[in-house]
Scaffold this motif. Structure first.
Motif, PDB file in Angstrom:
ATOM      1  N   UNK A 148       0.839  -1.013   0.091  1.00 47.99           N
ATOM      2  CA  UNK A 148      -0.124  -0.088  -0.014  1.00 47.99           C
ATOM      3  C   UNK A 148       0.795   1.270   0.078  1.00 47.99           C
ATOM      4  N   UNK A 149       0.512   2.244  -0.677  1.00 49.28           N
ATOM      5  CA  UNK A 149       1.290   3.530  -0.810  1.00 49.28           C
ATOM      6  C   UNK A 149       0.037   4.651  -0.610  1.00 49.28           C
ATOM      7  N   UNK A 150       0.583   5.367   0.189  1.00 48.66           N
ATOM      8  CA  UNK A 150      -0.291   6.998   0.453  1.00 48.66           C
ATOM      9  C   UNK A 150       0.557   7.795  -0.248  1.00 48.66           C
ATOM     10  N   UNK A 151      -0.004   8.307  -1.123  1.00 51.16           N
ATOM     11  CA  UNK A 151       0.314   9.649  -2.136  1.00 51.16           C
ATOM     12  C   UNK A 151      -0.829  10.316  -2.644  1.00 51.16           C
ATOM     13  N   UNK A 152      -0.520  11.707  -2.748  1.00 54.09           N
ATOM     14  CA  UNK A 152      -1.455  12.516  -3.559  1.00 54.09           C
ATOM     15  C   UNK A 152      -0.896  12.343  -4.958  1.00 54.09           C
ATOM     16  N   UNK A 153       0.187  11.984  -5.281  1.00 52.55           N
ATOM     17  CA  UNK A 153       0.560  12.142  -6.578  1.00 52.55           C
ATOM     18  C   UNK A 153       0.161  10.925  -7.617  1.00 52.55           C
ATOM     19  N   UNK A 154      -0.612  11.525  -8.469  1.00 47.14           N
ATOM     20  CA  UNK A 154      -1.599  10.670  -9.462  1.00 47.14           C
ATOM     21  C   UNK A 154      -0.558   9.692 -10.206  1.00 47.14           C
ATOM     22  N   UNK A 155       0.678  10.381 -10.957  1.00 48.69           N
ATOM     23  CA  UNK A 155       1.471   9.528 -11.671  1.00 48.69           C
ATOM     24  C   UNK A 155       2.118   8.296 -10.812  1.00 48.69           C
ATOM     25  N   UNK A 156       2.206   8.975  -9.784  1.00 48.62           N
ATOM     26  CA  UNK A 156       2.918   7.510  -8.831  1.00 48.62           C
ATOM     27  C   UNK A 156       1.954   6.651  -8.529  1.00 48.62           C
ATOM     28  N   UNK A 157       0.631   7.000  -8.162  1.00 46.05           N
ATOM     29  CA  UNK A 157      -0.175   6.246  -7.962  1.00 46.05           C
ATOM     30  C   UNK A 157      -0.639   5.198  -9.262  1.00 46.05           C
ATOM     31  N   UNK A 158      -0.454   5.592 -10.566  1.00 42.73           N
ATOM     32  CA  UNK A 158      -0.623   4.988 -11.634  1.00 42.73           C
ATOM     33  C   UNK A 158       0.625   3.817 -11.666  1.00 42.73           C
TER      34      UNK A 158
ATOM     35  N   UNK B  42      -9.869   0.746 -12.135  1.00 44.03           N
ATOM     36  CA  UNK B  42     -11.228   1.313 -12.751  1.00 44.03           C
ATOM     37  C   UNK B  42     -11.074   2.650 -12.910  1.00 44.03           C
ATOM     38  N   UNK B  43     -10.371   3.474 -11.850  1.00 47.65           N
ATOM     39  CA  UNK B  43     -10.278   5.008 -11.811  1.00 47.65           C
ATOM     40  C   UNK B  43      -9.220   5.584 -12.460  1.00 47.65           C
ATOM     41  N   UNK B  44      -7.837   4.936 -12.049  1.00 44.70           N
ATOM     42  CA  UNK B  44      -6.685   5.602 -12.200  1.00 44.70           C
ATOM     43  C   UNK B  44      -6.554   6.380 -13.458  1.00 44.70           C
ATOM     44  N   UNK B  45      -6.951   5.879 -14.508  1.00 43.79           N
ATOM     45  CA  UNK B  45      -6.761   6.432 -15.923  1.00 43.79           C
ATOM     46  C   UNK B  45      -7.554   7.874 -16.113  1.00 43.79           C
ATOM     47  N   UNK B  46      -8.758   7.844 -15.199  1.00 46.76           N
ATOM     48  CA  UNK B  46      -9.437   9.052 -15.462  1.00 46.76           C
ATOM     49  C   UNK B  46      -8.808  10.056 -14.305  1.00 46.76           C
ATOM     50  N   UNK B  47      -8.250   9.842 -13.342  1.00 50.51           N
ATOM     51  CA  UNK B  47      -7.592  10.625 -12.623  1.00 50.51           C
ATOM     52  C   UNK B  47      -6.357  11.426 -13.492  1.00 50.51           C
ATOM     53  N   UNK B  48      -5.615  10.214 -13.886  1.00 50.81           N
ATOM     54  CA  UNK B  48      -4.479  10.760 -14.763  1.00 50.81           C
ATOM     55  C   UNK B  48      -5.004  11.656 -15.773  1.00 50.81           C
TER      56      UNK B  48
END
Length: 149
Positions: free
Chosen positions: A70-80, A100-106
């Motif tokens: 598990x990673x806690x981050x507000x960095x969307x590219x990192x989350x991807x 399901x949602x990361x590509x939309x956030x990115x």
């Protein structure tokens, strides 16, 4: 499961919440940033300072990350990148990033960056508040409860 905290922009309001969760669950935790960040004192926490640079902390997290961590981050590219490695990511406001949602956030992040790059002034995110802390605590607790089953 190992917990990684992207410490570069970790809100101070979340530090006591995350420290309690780490202690309660006995979670091996790495706080990784390019400057000294203190979440609290715990035998479960390892602090790592990486070289200064735009993605140095992100790169170190991805290097150490294993499936289902598990990673806690507000960095969307990192989350991807985390989702791509079959691990989990949650942001400071309690949003669990998924396949399901990361590509939309990115896509939204990239669109907003293009708008800013064109000279348009945009509003930043709303101020982090106590309600965000509660939502994060609830999301983290729900996630941790789910892995125990």
């Amino acid at each position: 499961m190992t917990l990684f905290i992207d410490g570069d922009a970790f809100p101070n309001l979340l530090k006591p919440i995350i420290l309690r969760a780490i202690e309660r669950a006995g979670l091996e935790t790495y706080v990784i940033a390019n400057k000294k960040i203190n979440v609290g004192k715990s035998s479960f926490i390892t602090y790592m300072i990486v070289e200064a640079g735009a993605d140095e902390a992100d790169n170190k997290i991805v290097e150490l990350l294993k499936e289902n961590d598990l990673v806690i981050t507000a960095d969307i590219p990192l989350a991807d990148r985390v989702i791509t490695k079959n691990a989990h990511a949650i942001d400071h406001r309690g949003e669990l990033y998924t396949e399901d949602n990361i590509k939309n956030y990115l896509a939204m992040r990239n669109l907003m960056q293009e708008i800013r790059d064109s000279g348009e002034v945009t509003k930043g995110p709303k101020a982090f508040n106590q309600k965000d802390c509660q939502t994060f605590a609830n999301s983290l607790n729900k996630f941790l409860q789910g892995i125990k089953k």
